[in-house]
Design an enzyme around this catalytic site. Structure first.
Site, PDB file in Angstrom:
ATOM      1  N   GLU A 183       0.832  -1.211   0.000  1.00  0.00           N
ATOM      2  CA  GLU A 183       0.000   0.000   0.000  1.00  0.00           C
ATOM      3  C   GLU A 183       0.866   1.260   0.000  1.00  0.00           C
ATOM      4  O   GLU A 183       0.510   2.281  -0.577  1.00  0.00           O
ATOM      5  CB  GLU A 183      -0.920   0.009   1.219  1.00  0.00           C
ATOM      6  CG  GLU A 183      -2.009  -1.043   1.195  1.00  0.00           C
ATOM      7  CD  GLU A 183      -3.082  -0.762   0.153  1.00  0.00           C
ATOM      8  OE1 GLU A 183      -2.767  -0.798  -1.051  1.00  0.00           O
ATOM      9  OE2 GLU A 183      -4.236  -0.522   0.540  1.00  0.00           O
ATOM     10  N   THR A 201      -6.224   6.883  -4.320  1.00  0.00           N
ATOM     11  CA  THR A 201      -6.131   7.025  -2.861  1.00  0.00           C
ATOM     12  C   THR A 201      -5.127   8.118  -2.513  1.00  0.00           C
ATOM     13  O   THR A 201      -5.348   8.930  -1.603  1.00  0.00           O
ATOM     14  CB  THR A 201      -5.708   5.679  -2.239  1.00  0.00           C
ATOM     15  OG1 THR A 201      -6.641   4.686  -2.655  1.00  0.00           O
ATOM     16  CG2 THR A 201      -5.675   5.736  -0.727  1.00  0.00           C
TER      17      THR A 201
HETATM   18  N1  LIG Z   1      -1.750  -5.081  -7.924  1.00  0.00           N
HETATM   19  C1  LIG Z   1      -2.361  -3.913  -8.047  1.00  0.00           C
HETATM   20  N2  LIG Z   1      -3.705  -3.846  -8.109  1.00  0.00           N
HETATM   21  C2  LIG Z   1      -4.342  -2.658  -8.259  1.00  0.00           C
HETATM   22  N3  LIG Z   1      -3.712  -1.470  -8.369  1.00  0.00           N
HETATM   23  C3  LIG Z   1      -2.362  -1.479  -8.295  1.00  0.00           C
HETATM   24  C4  LIG Z   1      -1.638  -2.685  -8.127  1.00  0.00           C
HETATM   25  N4  LIG Z   1      -0.319  -2.361  -8.079  1.00  0.00           N
HETATM   26  C5  LIG Z   1      -0.218  -1.032  -8.234  1.00  0.00           C
HETATM   27  N5  LIG Z   1      -1.446  -0.481  -8.370  1.00  0.00           N
HETATM   28  C6  LIG Z   1      -1.734   0.942  -8.554  1.00  0.00           C
HETATM   29  O1  LIG Z   1      -2.447   1.395  -7.406  1.00  0.00           O
HETATM   30  C7  LIG Z   1      -3.372   2.390  -7.756  1.00  0.00           C
HETATM   31  C8  LIG Z   1      -4.736   1.974  -7.256  1.00  0.00           C
HETATM   32  O2  LIG Z   1      -4.690   1.890  -5.868  1.00  0.00           O
HETATM   33  P1  LIG Z   1      -5.510   2.893  -4.977  1.00  0.00           P
HETATM   34  O3  LIG Z   1      -5.406   4.288  -5.532  1.00  0.00           O
HETATM   35  O4  LIG Z   1      -5.082   2.664  -3.567  1.00  0.00           O
HETATM   36  O5  LIG Z   1      -7.005   2.435  -5.173  1.00  0.00           O
HETATM   37  P2  LIG Z   1      -7.731   1.127  -4.747  1.00  0.00           P
HETATM   38  O6  LIG Z   1      -6.791   0.295  -3.968  1.00  0.00           O
HETATM   39  O7  LIG Z   1      -8.927   1.579  -3.993  1.00  0.00           O
HETATM   40  O8  LIG Z   1      -8.137   0.507  -6.020  1.00  0.00           O
HETATM   41  C9  LIG Z   1      -3.359   2.500  -9.264  1.00  0.00           C
HETATM   42  O9  LIG Z   1      -2.537   3.613  -9.607  1.00  0.00           O
HETATM   43  C10 LIG Z   1      -2.672   1.218  -9.727  1.00  0.00           C
HETATM   44  O10 LIG Z   1      -1.938   1.364 -10.908  1.00  0.00           O
HETATM   45  N1  LIG Z   2      -7.891   4.600   4.778  1.00  0.00           N
HETATM   46  C1  LIG Z   2      -7.571   4.711   3.382  1.00  0.00           C
HETATM   47  C2  LIG Z   2      -8.350   3.647   2.634  1.00  0.00           C
HETATM   48  C3  LIG Z   2      -8.173   3.687   1.131  1.00  0.00           C
HETATM   49  O1  LIG Z   2      -8.959   2.657   0.565  1.00  0.00           O
HETATM   50  P1  LIG Z   2      -9.005   2.411  -1.011  1.00  0.00           P
HETATM   51  O2  LIG Z   2      -9.881   1.218  -1.178  1.00  0.00           O
HETATM   52  O3  LIG Z   2      -9.596   3.625  -1.624  1.00  0.00           O
HETATM   53  O4  LIG Z   2      -7.589   2.162  -1.451  1.00  0.00           O
HETATM   54  C4  LIG Z   2      -7.990   6.106   2.912  1.00  0.00           C
HETATM   55  O5  LIG Z   2      -9.138   6.455   3.152  1.00  0.00           O
HETATM   56  O6  LIG Z   2      -7.174   6.828   2.347  1.00  0.00           O
END
Ligand SMILES: Nc1ncnc2c1ncn2[C@@H]1O[C@H](COP(=O)(O)OP(=O)(O)O)[C@@H](O)[C@H]1O
Ligand SMILES: N[C@@H](CCOP(=O)(O)O)C(=O)O
Length: 292
Positions: free
Chosen positions: A120, A168
Site C-alpha cells: 500500500e 487514494t
Molecule cells: N496489484 C495492483 N492492483 C491494483 N492497483 C495497483 C496494483 N499495483 C499497483 N497499483 C496501482 O495502485 C493504484 C490503485 O490503488 P488505490 O489508488 O489505492 O485504489 P484502490 O486500492 O482503492 O483501487 C493504481 O494507480 C494502480 O496502478
Molecule cells: N484509509 C484509506 C483507505 C483507502 O482505501 P481504497 O480502497 O480507496 O484504497 C484512505 O481512506 O485513504
C-alpha cells in the site's frame, strides 16, 4: 503453482478513517505464483491496463521483496483499481498468502498484515493497513496501535461503483490535518456505535455508526452524484451509506432481503445524473483463500 482468491474490502466505514475495514464476498482478485529467480508480474482482468507490471510499482512486488520470495506472479483483477474497494490491497494480501505458502515462511495471517501493507505504501505513500487486514483476516477489522482486532461479522452490503476513478493518493490530499473537538467527540461516538453493531450483526447500529466522520465530508465533493445516490439508497431501506475507502464507490449497509432494491435505487440515481455505475450485491465475507 499456488492460487489465492483475495477479496475486495471497504475501509474507513465513515467514522473509522485508517482504522476500520470489512472484507466483501465479491468482487475478488485471483493471484497465482510460482518460484522464479527474480520477481516478474503479469496483470489481466478489470482495469489491468492501468496497473504497472514493474515489480517496483506494483503492490505485489513490495510483498515479494518483504518476504524475500521471488516469483512469477499472475494477477487476474476482479477488483477495479482506484475504486475505493481495496484493489491494490487485494493483490497485496493475495500475494502475501501465496508467497508465504510457496516459500514456507510460516507467517500467521496477522503477521502478514504489515507485510501486505508495504504494498500500500508503494501506491498511496503510506502503509495504511485498513484494507489489507480484512483482505487477509476476513470479517470486520480494527487496526490500532500496530495491532489488529477481528470481529466475525456478517451483514448484507451493496457497493455501488460509479464510472470514475479516485486515486487514494489524491484523496489523501483532502484529509483535514486537524479537527474541532466537537467533531472528534461525535466521531468517537459513531465509531463506538459501529463497533458494537458489528459484534451484534446489527445493521441499524452499524449504519448509524457510519454517519459523519471527519474525512468523509471532504471526499464526498470528489464523487459526482454522491448525495442523490446516498438519499436513494436510504429511501430504499439501507441503514447507512458512506464513501468506501477513498471512493468513488458508495458503501450501503442493508437489511436481509433489501439489497436488490437498494442496488436498483443507487443505479437509477447515478443514471439520472448521467453517471454510469455498477452495483455489487455482496456481504461481509472471508479473507484470502488459498487453493493448492
Ligand atoms: N496489484 C495492483 N492492483 C491494483 N492497483 C495497483 C496494483 N499495483 C499497483 N497499483 C496501482 O495502485 C493504484 C490503485 O490503488 P488505490 O489508488 O489505492 O485504489 P484502490 O486500492 O482503492 O483501487 C493504481 O494507480 C494502480 O496502478
Ligand atoms: N484509509 C484509506 C483507505 C483507502 O482505501 P481504497 O480502497 O480507496 O484504497 C484512505 O481512506 O485513504
Amino acid at each position: 503453482m499456488l492460487t489465492v482468491r483475495a477479496p475486495a474490502t471497504s475501509a474507513n466505514l465513515g467514522s473509522g478513517f485508517d482504522v476500520f475495514g470489512i472484507a466483501l464476498d465479491r468482487p475478488a482478485d485471483v493471484i497465482r505464483v510460482e518460484r522464479a529467480p527474480e520477481t516478474t508480474i503479469t496483470v489481466t482482468g478489470v482495469g489491468s491496463q492501468y496497473i504497472p507490471e514493474d515489480p517496483a510499482k506494483n503492490t505485489v512486488g513490495a510483498v515479494a521483496d518483504a518476504l524475500d520470495a521471488p516469483a512469477h506472479i499472475e494477477i487476474d483483477k476482479g477488483v477495479r483499481p482506484s475504486s475505493g474497494l481495496g484493489s491494490s490491497a487485494a493483490s497485496a494480501a493475495g500475494a502475501a498468502v501465496a508467497l508465504n505458502e510457496l516459500y514456507d515462511r510460516g507467517r500467521s495471517r496477522e503477521e502478514l498484515v504489515p507485510i501486505a501493507a508495504e504494498g500500500e505504501e508503494v501506491v498511496s505513500g503510506i502503509a495504511h493497513a485498513d484494507n489489507v487486514a480484512p483482505a487477509l483476516l476476513g470479517g470486520f477489522t480494527i487496526v490500532a496501535g500496530g495491532e489488529v482486532v477481528r470481529v466475525d461479522a456478517s451483514l448484507p452490503i451493496v457497493a455501488c461503483l460509479p464510472e470514475a476513478s479516485v486515486s487514494t493518493r489524491d484523496a489523501r490530499e483532502v484529509v483535514p490535518r486537524s479537527a474541532p473537538i466537537e467533531d472528534v467527540v461525535e466521531t468517537v461516538g459513531h465509531a463506538s456505535t459501529l463497533a458494537v453493531g458489528m459484534t451484534r450483526d446489527d445493521p441499524k447500529l452499524v449504519g448509524r455508526g457510519m454517519d459523519g466522520g471527519i474525512v468523509t465530508p471532504e471526499r464526498v465533493a470528489l464523487i459526482e452524484g454522491y448525495g442523490d445516490a446516498r438519499e436513494a439508497a436510504l429511501d430504499a431501506g439501507a441503514t447507512g451509506v458512506t464513501v468506501s475507502g477513498a471512493g468513488p464507490t458508495l458503501l450501503a449497509v442493508c437489511r436481509e432481503g433489501n439489497r436488490r432494491s437498494v442496488a436498483g435505487a443507487m443505479l437509477d440515481a447515478f443514471d439520472a445524473r448521467g453517471v454510469e455505475s455498477r452495483a455489487y450485491q455482496t456481504a461481509i465475507g472471508e479473507g484470502a483463500r488459498l487453493y493448492e
